[in-house]
Structures are given as structure tokens and as C-alpha cells.
Design an enzyme around this catalytic site. Structure first.
Site, PDB file in Angstrom:
ATOM      1  N   SER A   1       9.695   4.801  -3.346  1.00  0.00           N
ATOM      2  CA  SER A   1       9.504   3.941  -2.433  1.00  0.00           C
ATOM      3  C   SER A   1       8.708   5.390  -1.209  1.00  0.00           C
ATOM      4  O   SER A   1       8.304   6.012  -1.365  1.00  0.00           O
ATOM      5  CB  SER A   1      10.987   3.514  -2.162  1.00  0.00           C
ATOM      6  OG  SER A   1      10.207   2.983  -0.681  1.00  0.00           O
ATOM      7  N   SER A   2       7.967   3.926  -0.669  1.00  0.00           N
ATOM      8  CA  SER A   2       6.996   4.678   0.358  1.00  0.00           C
ATOM      9  C   SER A   2       7.487   5.164   1.125  1.00  0.00           C
ATOM     10  O   SER A   2       7.253   5.456   2.186  1.00  0.00           O
ATOM     11  CB  SER A   2       6.311   3.141   0.970  1.00  0.00           C
ATOM     12  OG  SER A   2       5.512   3.028  -0.321  1.00  0.00           O
TER      13      SER A   2
ATOM     14  N   GLY B   1       0.870  -1.150  -0.030  1.00  0.00           N
ATOM     15  CA  GLY B   1      -0.018  -0.036  -0.141  1.00  0.00           C
ATOM     16  C   GLY B   1       1.354   1.138  -0.419  1.00  0.00           C
ATOM     17  O   GLY B   1       1.594   1.514  -0.272  1.00  0.00           O
TER      18      GLY B   1
ATOM     19  N   GLN C   1      14.875  -9.836  -3.861  1.00  0.00           N
ATOM     20  CA  GLN C   1      12.806 -10.342  -4.075  1.00  0.00           C
ATOM     21  C   GLN C   1      12.911 -10.942  -5.005  1.00  0.00           C
ATOM     22  O   GLN C   1      11.656 -12.266  -4.935  1.00  0.00           O
ATOM     23  CB  GLN C   1      12.375  -9.063  -3.538  1.00  0.00           C
ATOM     24  CG  GLN C   1      10.685  -9.873  -3.675  1.00  0.00           C
ATOM     25  CD  GLN C   1       9.920  -8.442  -2.617  1.00  0.00           C
ATOM     26  OE1 GLN C   1       9.609  -8.281  -1.193  1.00  0.00           O
ATOM     27  NE2 GLN C   1       9.757  -7.301  -4.025  1.00  0.00           N
TER      28      GLN C   1
ATOM     29  N   HIS D   1       4.068   0.698  -8.127  1.00  0.00           N
ATOM     30  CA  HIS D   1       3.468   0.141  -7.700  1.00  0.00           C
ATOM     31  C   HIS D   1       1.780   0.248  -9.024  1.00  0.00           C
ATOM     32  O   HIS D   1       1.498  -0.540  -9.933  1.00  0.00           O
ATOM     33  CB  HIS D   1       1.913   0.388  -6.434  1.00  0.00           C
ATOM     34  CG  HIS D   1       3.362   0.703  -5.712  1.00  0.00           C
ATOM     35  ND1 HIS D   1       3.336   1.228  -4.426  1.00  0.00           N
ATOM     36  CD2 HIS D   1       3.773  -0.750  -4.475  1.00  0.00           C
ATOM     37  CE1 HIS D   1       3.833   0.977  -3.051  1.00  0.00           C
ATOM     38  NE2 HIS D   1       4.143  -0.356  -3.452  1.00  0.00           N
TER      39      HIS D   1
ATOM     40  N   HIS E   1       2.408   4.222  -4.781  1.00  0.00           N
ATOM     41  CA  HIS E   1       3.338   5.045  -5.616  1.00  0.00           C
ATOM     42  C   HIS E   1       3.435   4.704  -7.408  1.00  0.00           C
ATOM     43  O   HIS E   1       2.488   4.095  -8.159  1.00  0.00           O
ATOM     44  CB  HIS E   1       4.400   5.511  -5.070  1.00  0.00           C
ATOM     45  CG  HIS E   1       5.306   3.809  -4.809  1.00  0.00           C
ATOM     46  ND1 HIS E   1       5.691   3.516  -6.362  1.00  0.00           N
ATOM     47  CD2 HIS E   1       6.333   3.556  -3.995  1.00  0.00           C
ATOM     48  CE1 HIS E   1       6.428   2.690  -5.338  1.00  0.00           C
ATOM     49  NE2 HIS E   1       6.324   2.806  -4.014  1.00  0.00           N
TER      50      HIS E   1
HETATM   51  P1  AMP Z   1       5.837  -2.395  -1.773  1.00  0.00           P
HETATM   52  O1  AMP Z   1       4.461  -2.059  -1.216  1.00  0.00           O
HETATM   53  O2  AMP Z   1       7.075  -1.971  -1.315  1.00  0.00           O
HETATM   54  O3  AMP Z   1       6.037  -3.976  -0.542  1.00  0.00           O
HETATM   55  O4  AMP Z   1       6.251  -3.101  -3.271  1.00  0.00           O
HETATM   56  C1  AMP Z   1       5.277  -3.784  -4.067  1.00  0.00           C
HETATM   57  C2  AMP Z   1       6.070  -4.175  -5.298  1.00  0.00           C
HETATM   58  O5  AMP Z   1       5.944  -3.363  -6.194  1.00  0.00           O
HETATM   59  C3  AMP Z   1       7.037  -5.347  -4.634  1.00  0.00           C
HETATM   60  O6  AMP Z   1       6.652  -5.773  -5.845  1.00  0.00           O
HETATM   61  C4  AMP Z   1       8.249  -3.610  -5.278  1.00  0.00           C
HETATM   62  O7  AMP Z   1       9.175  -4.700  -5.599  1.00  0.00           O
HETATM   63  C5  AMP Z   1       7.646  -2.687  -6.261  1.00  0.00           C
HETATM   64  N1  AMP Z   1       8.262  -1.849  -6.390  1.00  0.00           N
HETATM   65  C6  AMP Z   1       8.698  -0.479  -4.907  1.00  0.00           C
HETATM   66  N2  AMP Z   1       8.960  -0.124  -5.725  1.00  0.00           N
HETATM   67  C7  AMP Z   1       8.675   0.388  -6.947  1.00  0.00           C
HETATM   68  C8  AMP Z   1       9.371   1.485  -7.824  1.00  0.00           C
HETATM   69  N3  AMP Z   1       9.825   2.411  -7.565  1.00  0.00           N
HETATM   70  N4  AMP Z   1       9.527   0.604  -9.447  1.00  0.00           N
HETATM   71  C9  AMP Z   1       9.053  -0.689  -9.527  1.00  0.00           C
HETATM   72  N5  AMP Z   1       8.848  -0.901  -8.592  1.00  0.00           N
HETATM   73  C10 AMP Z   1       8.499  -1.197  -7.478  1.00  0.00           C
END
Ligand code: AMP
Length: 280
Positions: free
Chosen positions: A182-183, A28, A150, A34, A31
Site C-alpha cells: 500500500s502506498s 501512483g 471498492q 499496482h 508498488h
Molecule cells: P491506489 O493507487 O491505492 O488507488 O490503488 C490502485 C489500484 O491498485 C486499486 O485497484 C487497488 O485495489 C489496487 N491495489 C492497491 N494495493 C494493492 C495490493 N497490495 N494488491 C493488489 N492490488 C492492489
């Protein structure tokens, strides 16, 4: 767009969803990174599921689970404008009911890089993603290259456990200043945000460095980051992009990974280069 909070309702709704199904797991506070994953899923598939779950299992006791940004109302507003069919937002008790005791350990990748700095993190990631893949049975599941380790781990788990669908990797989406979305960027002060640019700049500056050894690449990054007093390096690593084995020599491609504290905020970034310094 249907919003579902229980596993039981999810099962029933997925059964009715036309295939192919794309799944985008998130924590969640959505951004543009996502959103890119979601757009790719809705381009590739008839149906798209987005999950929003801040997974307690992947946070270490001293990490930011409590403070992690949660913004469900705003997330749902964003998702309404995207082509999403189901949003799954379980509570912790729903997804890990009392007595929960089954965990996934992907041995091959869990003790390197992020796994070394954050022991137990990938056990939490693998467990939650496995549960989501088993529940949603997607044809495709979308993950960001920003979390390169990951993705490798999830691909391995998907193969080892015959989970069936395909894992799709989406390139890192960056803000105009090069900082990867990034969050956790929310935690940065304006000075820290400026300093955070150095992470990506130090990676970008490696392009075109022909015939460099991993040691030279590491030194180039470390000295660029050392010039920024707000940054403290956790690790800089040059490894094989498929196995994460650390490289002494770059024969074909290498994954350059950085983890660093910018102030108190821990950020990661990476780049894949070939042996002539060209970005993949
Ligand atoms: P998270 O909410 O941070 O767990 O991320 C959810 C998904 O979004 C994961 O597969 C992350 O690798 C991907 N993600 C997060 N930030 C980015 C980004 N800047 N560019 C591409 N994918 C992202």
C-alpha cells in the site's frame, strides 16, 4: 509509452489504440500491487492504459490528501519496463475543471464499512472511476481485491450505467512479511511496520477454523489485534462477499474485513473464507 495529461489528447490517442484495451486506474506511487494489475492487463490485452491521479474527491477533509505520496518520475521509470501504451496523468483542474458538478453515488455499498468510516469517500471513487471508464472505454478494467468494497461498488456502477467493459479483480499482493502493499505503508515507522503484520496474521490464523460463527471469528481477530499496543481497531466485519450484508451465520463464503490504525496510519485488509475455513 505515451504520457498524456489532457482529456482531449487522451480521446485522440485512445481512438488509435488497438483493441482490446485494459485500464489500470491508480493514484501512483506504484508498488508491486499496482504492477501485478498492470501485468495482468498487458497479458490479457493488446493495449494497456495506466492512469495516475491522486483524486481529491475521495479524501475527507481531515485525511492525507496533501501528504499522499507522489512520485511521478519514479512511477514513469517503473512503467517504462512494463508493457504500457498510454499513461494518463491529468492535473486536478484538467479532470475537474472549475464548475465541475456531476457526482456518482452508488447507494448500495456506499454507507457500509469504508463508506461508514469515511463518509463521501466512495462518491469520490465512483466519480473518478466513472470518468476514467467513460474516457478510456476499456474492454477490461483492473482493480485489487485489497479494496474489496471498492470492487463491488465499481461492478455495480458499471452494470447500472451500462459502461460496457468488464471489471477484473486481482488478488491482494503482499510483501514477504504478509503486509499488503500500500502506498500508505511508507508512513509506518519500523515498529509500526512490524505491528502491521498482525493484521494479516490475524486473518491467516482464521484458516481452518471450521464451523465458527462470525462472532467467534471477530473475537479471534480482535483479541489478536488487542495484543499489539500500536494497533487501534476501526472495525472488524464479517459480511457476505457479494452484498456486504453483515452475517450472523456463515453458510457459504464470508468476507472478513479489517480497518485499523497502526500508529496514525489507517490500513485495511481482508480475506474471503468458506464455511470450512478455507481461503478463496
Ligand atoms: P491506489 O493507487 O491505492 O488507488 O490503488 C490502485 C489500484 O491498485 C486499486 O485497484 C487497488 O485495489 C489496487 N491495489 C492497491 N494495493 C494493492 C495490493 N497490495 N494488491 C493488489 N492490488 C492492489
Amino acid at each position: 509509452m505515451e504520457v498524456i495529461t489532457s482529456v482531449k489528447d487522451m480521446r485522440e490517442s485512445i481512438f488509435k489504440l488497438p483493441r482490446s484495451i485494459g485500464l489500470v486506474p491508480t493514484m501512483g506511487d506504484l508498488h508491486q500491487g499496482h504492477q501485478e494489475l498492470i501485468n495482468c492487463s498487458s497479458t490479457d490485452n493488446v493495449s494497456t492504459i495506466v492512469s495516475i491521479f491522486v483524486n481529491p474527491l475521495q479524501f475527507l477533509p481531515n485525511e492525507d490528501f496533501e501528504e499522499y505520496p507522489r512520485n511521478i518520475d519514479r512511477d514513469l521509470e517503473i512503467l517504462k519496463d512494463l508493457n504500457v501504451d498510454l499513461v494518463f496523468i491529468p492535473t486536478i483542474d484538467e479532470f475537474y475543471p472549475p464548475g465541475f458538478s456531476t457526482y456518482i453515488d452508488v447507494e448500495k455499498f456506499s454507507d457500509k464499512l469504508e463508506g461508514k468510516s469515511r463518509p463521501g469517500h466512495f462518491r469520490g471513487v465512483a466519480t473518478v472511476v466513472c470518468k476514467l471508464l467513460v474516457l478510456c472505454r476499456p474492454d477490461y478494467a483492473y482493480f485489487g481485491q485489497k479494496d474489496a468494497q471498492q470492487v463491488l461498488l465499481i461492478r455495480q456502477m458499471n452494470r447500472d450505467l451500462n459502461l460496457g467493459g468488464s471489471i477484473v479483480t486481482i488478488p491482494t499482493v503482499r510483501d514477504v512479511d504478509g503486509v499488503a502493499f500500500s502506498s500508505r505503508n511508507k508512513y509506518l515507522s519500523s515498529n509500526e511496520r512490524k505491528a502491521a503484520r498482525t493484521l494479516y496474521q490475524s486473518l491467516e490464523n482464521l484458516q481452518g477454523l471450521k464451523s465458527s460463527t462470525p462472532e467467534e471469528l471477530k473475537n479471534a481477530i480482535s483479541s489478536a489485534l488487542a495484543k499489539e499496543p500500536l494497533i487501534q481497531i476501526d472495525y472488524v466485519n464479517i459480511s457476505d462477499p457479494d452484498t456486504l450484508e453483515e452475517l450472523n451465520l456463515i453458510e457459504k463464503k464470508c468476507l472478513i474485513s479489517i480497518a485499523a490504525y497502526v500508529g496514525k496510519v489507517r490500513l485495511i485488509d481482508n480475506l474471503v473464507l468458506d464455511n470450512t475455513g478455507v481461503k478463496f
